[in-house]
Design an enzyme around this catalytic site. Structure first.
Site, PDB file in Angstrom:
ATOM      1  N   HIS A 130       0.793  -1.090   0.006  1.00 21.41           N
ATOM      2  CA  HIS A 130      -0.135  -0.015   0.247  1.00 21.41           C
ATOM      3  C   HIS A 130       0.708   1.321   0.072  1.00 21.41           C
ATOM      4  O   HIS A 130       0.570   2.271   0.733  1.00 21.41           O
ATOM      5  CB  HIS A 130      -1.038   0.026   1.095  1.00 21.41           C
ATOM      6  CG  HIS A 130      -2.127  -1.056   1.084  1.00 21.41           C
ATOM      7  ND1 HIS A 130      -2.584  -1.525   0.171  1.00 21.41           N
ATOM      8  CD2 HIS A 130      -2.779  -1.420   2.064  1.00 21.41           C
ATOM      9  CE1 HIS A 130      -3.527  -2.339   0.061  1.00 21.41           C
ATOM     10  NE2 HIS A 130      -3.697  -2.515   1.666  1.00 21.41           N
ATOM     11  N   HIS A 204      -9.666   2.428   0.508  1.00 20.54           N
ATOM     12  CA  HIS A 204      -9.686   1.292   1.423  1.00 20.54           C
ATOM     13  C   HIS A 204     -10.501   1.369   2.742  1.00 20.54           C
ATOM     14  O   HIS A 204     -10.113   1.057   3.720  1.00 20.54           O
ATOM     15  CB  HIS A 204      -8.233   1.409   2.269  1.00 20.54           C
ATOM     16  CG  HIS A 204      -7.742  -0.174   2.464  1.00 20.54           C
ATOM     17  ND1 HIS A 204      -8.072  -0.737   3.733  1.00 20.54           N
ATOM     18  CD2 HIS A 204      -6.822  -1.017   2.000  1.00 20.54           C
ATOM     19  CE1 HIS A 204      -7.481  -1.973   3.883  1.00 20.54           C
ATOM     20  NE2 HIS A 204      -6.715  -2.000   2.590  1.00 20.54           N
ATOM     21  N   GLU A 342     -11.379  -3.698  -2.589  1.00 26.67           N
ATOM     22  CA  GLU A 342     -10.420  -2.771  -3.001  1.00 26.67           C
ATOM     23  C   GLU A 342     -10.355  -2.748  -4.637  1.00 26.67           C
ATOM     24  O   GLU A 342      -9.775  -3.901  -5.022  1.00 26.67           O
ATOM     25  CB  GLU A 342      -9.199  -2.814  -2.616  1.00 26.67           C
ATOM     26  CG  GLU A 342      -9.330  -2.625  -1.016  1.00 26.67           C
ATOM     27  CD  GLU A 342      -7.988  -3.394  -0.243  1.00 26.67           C
ATOM     28  OE1 GLU A 342      -6.929  -3.384  -0.448  1.00 26.67           O
ATOM     29  OE2 GLU A 342      -8.381  -4.476   0.689  1.00 26.67           O
TER      30      GLU A 342
HETATM   31  C1  BGC Z   1      -4.546  -6.239   2.611  1.00 30.74           C
HETATM   32  C2  BGC Z   1      -4.465  -6.942   3.621  1.00 30.74           C
HETATM   33  C3  BGC Z   1      -4.046  -6.037   4.702  1.00 30.74           C
HETATM   34  C4  BGC Z   1      -4.982  -5.002   4.896  1.00 30.74           C
HETATM   35  C5  BGC Z   1      -4.471  -4.075   5.843  1.00 30.74           C
HETATM   36  C6  BGC Z   1      -5.463  -5.212   2.528  1.00 30.74           C
HETATM   37  O1  BGC Z   1      -5.807  -4.650   1.480  1.00 30.74           O
HETATM   38  O2  BGC Z   1      -5.014  -7.237   1.416  1.00 30.74           O
HETATM   39  O3  BGC Z   1      -3.512  -8.072   3.572  1.00 30.74           O
HETATM   40  O4  BGC Z   1      -3.777  -6.623   5.837  1.00 30.74           O
HETATM   41  O5  BGC Z   1      -5.050  -4.298   3.547  1.00 30.74           O
HETATM   42  O6  BGC Z   1      -3.339  -3.426   5.678  1.00 30.74           O
END
Ligand code: BGC
Length: 383
Positions: A130, A204, A342
């Site tokens: 991310h 998110h 997402e």
């Molecule tokens: C990911 C997860 C992660 C979460 C928070 C999601 O988009 O796929 O693996 O734990 O975000 O970080």
């Protein structure tokens, strides 16, 4: 149209509809003294969304159930301190935030482009997740509210400098949230760069359609218009395979409660600690959003439909929520008390030649759109 200054305080939209509006107030201060603002948008039907310019975080989203009762359906907090706390940063759930430059994981935090290897910040074991340690979820965006005939919203702009978190090129990013009178949240993403660079922007938010803090999401009925998904290794990096969902717990082509198969003995569910996988959307267009997923919650009747121009959607069933964060109504966010869907390109695309490319070239404009549509009905929807 409202300019930035006019939207200070309270203002009705250009159409003069008294129910609609935008207002802005101070939310808090970052440790370096910069001010964080909160914007509140209300549409003609009373749907209300609050957004801050830090991380572009959606703080709250109130929508009606089948009886017309409004409730807040996204996880989050009421104060900036809670988003900045060490505890939150360690748990790192990215509640409601904009994600960039690259949503999802890049293996080993490395990729090669035009013969050059780039090393990114690693913040998920050895992988990059991310956008890194200081992704777009943790920066202050420049914000400009607007209102027009369709609804009201916020344009957020952020320039990510060449080399930020290891990425090449200066990336100018613009994300627009529009809350429409058709009960949609439209999210438009745009970016340009001065050097080739990977870009994969997403949102998110964690939803609980019964109301945030009301417990598990396992009874929500989920449909995903995907015939295939991208299996992962035990660090959640795709193996490169595109695997059909038919006959597996990943088949959501018909509405199915999230919890129905989540505890099955399945290697992919073990690796994800539940669902944490990218689904390959059946119908892909880069021009007009197509329906990707639909979620219906039986007690409230709330229905969320997500349409996108993206080729994939990560379904994350909130497996890492551990009950240690206390949300807006004073309830602990327990394991699987919210889910995220997402819209995105596939994880680790810069290292996977058979996945659609995520490289943005100078002179091109990155453009994607995702639409979240809110409604409610007592009857379970069809697929
Ligand atoms: C990911 C997860 C992660 C979460 C928070 C999601 O988009 O796929 O693996 O734990 O975000 O970080």
């Amino acid at each position: 149209m409202l300019g930035g200054a006019e939207a200070q305080g309270s203002a009705d939209t250009a159409s003069g509809d008294a129910a609609r509006g935008v207002d802005k107030s101070v939310f808090g201060q970052l440790p370096d003294g910069r001010q964080v603002d909160v914007y509140r948008f209300t549409n003609a039907n009373g749907i209300e969304m609050r957004v801050i310019n830090y991380g572009g975080i959606i703080l709250s989203l109130k929508t009606p159930d089948a009886q017309g009762e409004f409730d807040d359906i996204v996880l989050g907090f009421d104060s900036l301190e809670e988003y900045l706390s060490d505890e939150y940063r360690q748990a790192n759930p990215y509640f409601g935030a904009l994600i960039g430059r690259y949503g999802n994981r890049i293996a080993g935090g490395q990729f090669s482009l035009d013969g050059e290897t780039h090393s990114l910040a690693t913040n998920d074991g050895d992988n990059h997740l991310h956008g890194g340690r200081q992704g777009f979820d943790r920066v202050l965006w420049q914000a400009e509210p607007f209102a027009n005939d369709e609804g009201a919203g916020l344009v957020l702009r952020y320039t990510s400098e060449d080399g930020e978190e290891g990425y090449p090129g200066r990336l100018e990013t613009e994300v627009t949230y529009t809350l429409t009178d058709a009960d949609e949240l439209v999210v438009d993403y745009r970016a340009t760069t001065d050097k080739p660079t990977p870009v994969n922007l997403t949102q998110h938010s964690y939803f609980n359609l019964e109301g945030e803090g009301s417990g598990s999401i396992l009874d929500h009925h989920l449909t995903i218009h995907a015939d295939a998904f991208t299996p992962v290794d035990d660090t959640l990096i795709p193996t490169g395979e595109i695997r059909p969902v038919a006959g597996t717990p990943f088949d959501f082509t018909q509405p199915t409660p999230i919890g129905e198969r989540i505890e099955q003995d399945n290697e992919q569910l073990t690796f994800g600690k539940g669902y944490d996988h990218n689904f390959v959307l059946a119908e892909q267009t880069a021009s007009e959003p197509v329906l990707a997923a639909r979620v219906w919650e039986p007690d409230s009747g709330r229905l969320l439909e997500i349409a996108t121009t993206e080729p994939g959607i990560q379904f994350y069933s909130g497996n890492f929520l551990a009950g240690d964060l206390i949300g807006k109504r004073g309830q602990a966010y327990e394991h699987r008390s919210g889910f995220a869907l997402e819209t995105q390109h596939y994880p680790d695309s810069p290292n996977q030649a058979n996945f659609p490319s995520t490289i943005l070239e100078p002179g091109e404009t990155y453009r994607t759109r995702t639409v979240y549509r809110f409604s409610a009905q007592e009857e379970a929807p069809g697929s």
